[in-house]
Design a protein around this motif. Structure first.
Motif, short mmCIF file in Angstrom:
data_model
loop_
_atom_site.label_atom_id
_atom_site.label_comp_id
_atom_site.label_asym_id
_atom_site.label_seq_id
_atom_site.Cartn_x
_atom_site.Cartn_y
_atom_site.Cartn_z
N THR A 151 51.38 94.13 27.51
CA THR A 151 51.36 95.59 27.50
C THR A 151 52.20 96.11 26.33
OG1 THR A 151 51.32 95.41 29.89
CG2 THR A 151 51.64 97.62 28.98
N GLU A 152 53.36 95.49 26.14
CA GLU A 152 54.26 95.95 25.09
C GLU A 152 53.67 95.81 23.69
OE1 GLU A 152 58.01 93.98 25.65
OE2 GLU A 152 58.30 94.95 27.59
N VAL A 153 52.86 94.78 23.48
CA VAL A 153 52.26 94.64 22.14
C VAL A 153 50.95 95.43 22.05
CG1 VAL A 153 53.31 92.41 21.65
CG2 VAL A 153 51.04 92.48 22.70
N GLY A 154 50.70 96.26 23.06
CA GLY A 154 49.60 97.21 22.94
C GLY A 154 48.25 96.70 23.41
N ILE A 155 48.26 95.81 24.40
CA ILE A 155 46.98 95.37 24.95
C ILE A 155 46.73 96.13 26.25
CG2 ILE A 155 45.78 93.42 26.02
CD1 ILE A 155 46.78 91.69 23.82
N PRO A 156 45.67 96.95 26.30
CA PRO A 156 45.37 97.69 27.52
C PRO A 156 44.85 96.74 28.61
CG PRO A 156 43.68 98.12 25.85
CD PRO A 156 44.69 97.20 25.23
N ASP A 157 44.99 97.12 29.86
CA ASP A 157 44.58 96.29 31.00
C ASP A 157 45.11 94.87 30.87
OD1 ASP A 157 43.02 98.45 31.91
OD2 ASP A 157 41.39 97.85 30.56
N ALA A 158 46.40 94.77 30.60
CA ALA A 158 46.98 93.46 30.31
C ALA A 158 46.78 92.46 31.44
CB ALA A 158 48.48 93.62 30.01
N GLU A 159 46.77 92.96 32.69
CA GLU A 159 46.62 92.03 33.81
C GLU A 159 45.28 91.31 33.75
OE1 GLU A 159 47.67 93.47 37.87
OE2 GLU A 159 49.15 94.58 36.69
N ILE A 160 44.23 92.06 33.38
CA ILE A 160 42.89 91.47 33.27
C ILE A 160 42.82 90.59 32.03
CG2 ILE A 160 40.44 91.99 33.00
CD1 ILE A 160 41.21 94.75 34.43
N ARG A 161 43.33 91.12 30.93
CA ARG A 161 43.27 90.38 29.66
C ARG A 161 44.01 89.05 29.75
NH1 ARG A 161 39.04 91.90 26.80
NH2 ARG A 161 38.99 94.13 26.41
N ALA A 162 45.12 89.02 30.47
CA ALA A 162 45.91 87.79 30.57
C ALA A 162 45.09 86.64 31.16
CB ALA A 162 47.15 88.04 31.41
N LYS A 163 44.12 87.02 32.02
CA LYS A 163 43.31 85.98 32.67
C LYS A 163 42.12 85.56 31.82
CE LYS A 163 44.52 87.53 37.28
NZ LYS A 163 44.10 88.57 38.22
N GLN A 164 41.96 86.21 30.66
CA GLN A 164 40.80 85.88 29.83
C GLN A 164 41.12 84.79 28.83
OE1 GLN A 164 39.57 89.79 28.39
NE2 GLN A 164 38.01 89.84 29.98
N TYR A 165 40.05 84.29 28.21
CA TYR A 165 40.18 83.26 27.19
C TYR A 165 40.10 83.90 25.80
CZ TYR A 165 39.46 80.10 31.07
OH TYR A 165 39.61 79.42 32.24
N PRO A 166 40.65 83.24 24.79
CA PRO A 166 40.68 83.84 23.44
C PRO A 166 39.32 84.37 22.98
CG PRO A 166 42.01 81.88 23.46
CD PRO A 166 41.38 81.96 24.82
N PHE A 167 38.23 83.64 23.30
CA PHE A 167 36.93 84.08 22.78
C PHE A 167 36.49 85.41 23.40
CE2 PHE A 167 35.61 82.01 26.67
CZ PHE A 167 34.46 82.70 27.06
N GLN A 168 37.12 85.83 24.47
CA GLN A 168 36.75 87.10 25.10
C GLN A 168 37.52 88.28 24.50
OE1 GLN A 168 37.59 85.18 28.91
NE2 GLN A 168 35.62 85.93 29.69
N LEU A 169 38.42 87.97 23.55
CA LEU A 169 39.24 89.03 22.96
C LEU A 169 38.81 89.28 21.51
CD1 LEU A 169 40.93 88.46 25.47
CD2 LEU A 169 42.95 88.39 24.05
N SER A 170 39.03 90.52 21.05
CA SER A 170 38.72 90.83 19.65
C SER A 170 39.80 90.24 18.74
CB SER A 170 38.67 92.34 19.47
OG SER A 170 39.96 92.87 19.65
N GLY A 171 39.51 90.20 17.44
CA GLY A 171 40.45 89.64 16.48
C GLY A 171 41.82 90.30 16.53
N GLY A 172 41.81 91.62 16.60
CA GLY A 172 43.08 92.35 16.65
C GLY A 172 43.87 92.01 17.90
N MET A 173 43.14 91.93 19.03
CA MET A 173 43.83 91.61 20.29
C MET A 173 44.39 90.20 20.27
SD MET A 173 42.29 93.14 23.70
CE MET A 173 40.61 93.64 23.46
N ARG A 174 43.64 89.27 19.65
CA ARG A 174 44.13 87.89 19.56
C ARG A 174 45.43 87.85 18.78
NH1 ARG A 174 38.74 86.09 17.31
NH2 ARG A 174 37.42 86.27 19.14
#
Lengths: 341, 308
Positions: A151-174
């Motif tokens: 959350t602090e580095v600016g990822i919205p819905d961090a709880e959901i994102r934390a459970k995802q794999y790198p390929f599910q994230l955009s370049g900036g989010m990675r």
């Protein structure tokens, strides 16, 4: 007059966060030793954002890997020098001691956020791993901390994102995840090796803004490696310009940009495209980056330097303090020698 | 995922029709008369008796009728009776198939237990003496013919040392030599594959990034490198499973292991069509099912694989 001497004259009470002294890292290949980093010195103090600038292949990344002692060996080897971090020489430490520094006191983020994250491990898990490598925090707490830093580095819905794999994230989010991994242990020094090179320009700006915010909020110093002078001007307070394994100019960003001393720096600054000056062609520097197995004698830049004299191919120019805290390694500033020929 | 499994299972139907048709036609096109085989190669019997037997077994129907009848019966779960032993084929194959599966699974365990650790060590210590020995040894192991290796192991461990039974089936120790024979070749392959896959993965940026986190070499290798390196290994293991199902017959033959391969070869020798067809059918269905299982394992170890 080398840098370390300069500082010892000023007094040992000045404690630098990181002091690199005459570092040499070579790669031993069948063609011979590639002198990727060949005797560089610089210092980073607490609170600095230090820019290390240069063309591809000039030894910037190898410098970063040498600090963490992650140079691939073989073929790479740190031949000599000192990497003094918080008063202790990292090159004298055991591998186990180094492990307790890597990721805890010195973290690193890499150029390509897709290939730098394990593709088959959830991103939250990769942050938890960074936490639990250095502390005994229980998995549940570590996971909560991972979500919090996302959350602090600016990822919205961090709880959901934390459970995802790198390929599910955009370049900036990675890249934000990489930054989260690096910062979650609250390191003293963050090494950022071209962290925005592979990102879109808009995402680049977001990531740089994030780094600047981090700078303002935390105690972490940053060693920022880039070939982009614009970023350095915007982000860094000090910088060193590297050319062919050596530092050619070193000083506060303001002085280097307002008064570039080394011919290479001058040419680099000219090569930056500007919107306010109308030009038909982009400026470039004549010639090629030298072969680091057999680098040019004397000053390594002399074959491409418009001011070069015969003496430049004979004498290796020392670091000369031209104005206070602003150094260049060019014989032009050694008035005696320059006139003598 | 469930939908994917169901869809994959539906694939069994065309496989089943195709395999049964091809096997059936090959059998029919092969010279030789099953009745004469049963009666002992000499047409000495009463011609009317032979004709009656032919009619009873449906051998005088047109081929497509024979195939249609055959398919219809199979769909009802009736694979017919063995011409040789008169036992129901379904019983013969359902006894033999698990024995072959047991042999194949055991040999894969042998291959994995040897191949993966040796491959990992070899890759981590690339260019060491151990690595060179591993590379030579694994090529050697993969090149040994099964039947020769089987006989050699039998000679050393059963005949000279008396540690294992020579051949047969029944006691747990009967599996040791056949599983080792079948597993060693595969172990060579898995070793080489693990080594090259690990060497590929170790160079990746995320391995360097994991080291930059301060993880130990062991942690990096087991948590990141090996898991990623396993992806191609699982693919090959899945494919090899199918080859082993078919290839196990040499080993089954050498060690008198009453599996499906041995059953099929015996049946082919006796032109025992129902048994041959039953064995082929069951083997190919097992092949398809195993591939589905491999795909599911694949999705488990590589989250990028999505089944929709």
């Amino acid at each position: 007059m080398t840098l370390d001497l300069e500082y010892s004259e000023k007094g040992m009470q000045h404690n630098h966060l990181l002091e690199i002294v005459d570092l040499k890292t070579y790669f031993f290949t069948k063609r011979g030793a590639v002198k990727a980093v060949d005797g560089i010195s610089f210092t980073i103090d607490a609170g600095d954002v230090f820019g290390l600038v240069g063309e591809s292949g000039c030894g910037k990344s190898v410098t970063a890997l040498s600090i963490l002692r992650l140079v691939p060996d073989p073929p790479g080897k740190i031949v000599s020098g000192q990497v003094i971090f918080e008063g202790e020489d990292l090159l004298q430490k055991s591998e186990e001691e180094m492990r307790s520094i890597r990721g805890a006191k010195i973290s690193m983020i890499f150029q390509d956020p897709l290939t730098s994250l394990d593709p088959i491990v959830r991103v939250g898990e990769q942050i938890v791993e960074a936490i639990r490598t250095h502390t005994n925090m229980n998995p549940q707490k570590a996971w909560e901390k991972a979500v919090k830093i996302l959350t602090e580095v600016g990822i919205p819905d961090a709880e959901i994102r934390a459970k995802q794999y790198p390929f599910q994230l955009s370049g900036g989010m990675r890249q934000r995840v990489m930054i989260a991994i690096a910062l979650v242990t609250e390191p003293r020094l963050l090494i950022a090796d071209e962290p925005t090179t592979n990102l879109d320009v808009t995402i680049q700006a977001q990531i740089l803004t994030l780094l600047k915010e981090i700078k303002a909020k935390t105690q972490t110093s940053i060693l920022f490696i880039t070939h982009n002078l614009g970023i350095v001007a915007w982000l860094c307070n000090k910088l060193a310009v590297m050319y062919a394994g050596k530092i050619v100019e070193y000083g506060a960003t303001k002085s280097v940009f307002s008064n570039p001393l080394h011919p290479y720096t001058t040419l680099l600054l000219k090569a930056v495209p500007r919107l306010d000056i109308k030009k038909e062609m982009l400026e470039s520097i004549e010639g090629d980056v030298p072969d680091l197995v057999n680098p040019p004698s004397g000053c390594r830049f002399h074959p491409r330097c418009p001011y070069a004299k015969k003496i430049c191919s004979i004498i290796q120019p020392p670091m000369i303090e031209v104005e206070e805290g602003h150094y260049a390694s060019c014989l032009i500033y050694d008035k005696e020698k320059w006139r003598s020929v | 995922m469930l939908r994917y499994i169901i869809r994959r299972l539906l694939l069994v139907i065309p496989v089943f029709i195709g395999v049964s048709l091809i096997a059936f036609l090959i059998m029919k096109l092969t010279p030789g008369d099953p009745i004469l085989n049963v009666l002992g190669m000499q047409p000495t019997g009463d011609p009317s008796f032979i004709a009656a037997m032919r009619a009873e077994l449906g051998l005088d129907d047109p081929i497509y009728i024979q195939y249609g009848k055959f398919l219809w019966r199979i769909l009802q779960g009736d694979l017919g009776r063995s011409i040789g032993s008169n036992k129901p084929v379904i019983i013969l194959v359902s006894e033999a198939l698990p024995r072959t599966l047991l042999l194949v699974v055991s040999s894969m365990i042998v291959a994995i237990a040897i191949g993966i650790p040796v491959g990992v060590v070899s890759s981590v210590r690339q260019h060491s003496a151990l690595d060179h020995a591993t590379r030579v040894g694994s090529i050697f192991a993969a090149s040994l013919p099964d039947f020769w290796l089987g006989l050699m192991l039998m000679m050393v461990f059963s005949y000279y040392l008396g540690l294992t039974p020579i051949s047969g089936y029944g006691k747990p120790e009967h599996i040791i030599l056949p599983a080792t024979t079948l597993g060693i070749g595969l172990a060579g392959l898995i070793t080489r594959l693990t080594r090259s896959s690990m060497l590929e993965v170790i160079r990746q940026d995320y391995i360097r990034a994991a080291k930059a986190k301060g993880m130990s070499e062991r942690g990096v290798i087991f948590k990141h490198a090996l898991r990623n390196a396993l992806i191609p290994i699982v693919t090959v293991l899945g494919l090899q499973f199918g080859f082993l199902l078919a290839g196990a017959f040499f080993v089954e033959w050498v060690f008198a292991w009453p599996g499906i391969g041995r059953l099929a070869v015996q049946a082919i020798q006796q032109r025992d069509y129902p048994v041959v067809l039953g064995a082929l059918l069951v083997t190919s269905i097992a092949y398809v099912v195993i591939n589905i299982i491999v795909d599911i394992i694949y999705a488990y170890i590589d989250p990028r694989v999505q089944y929709e």
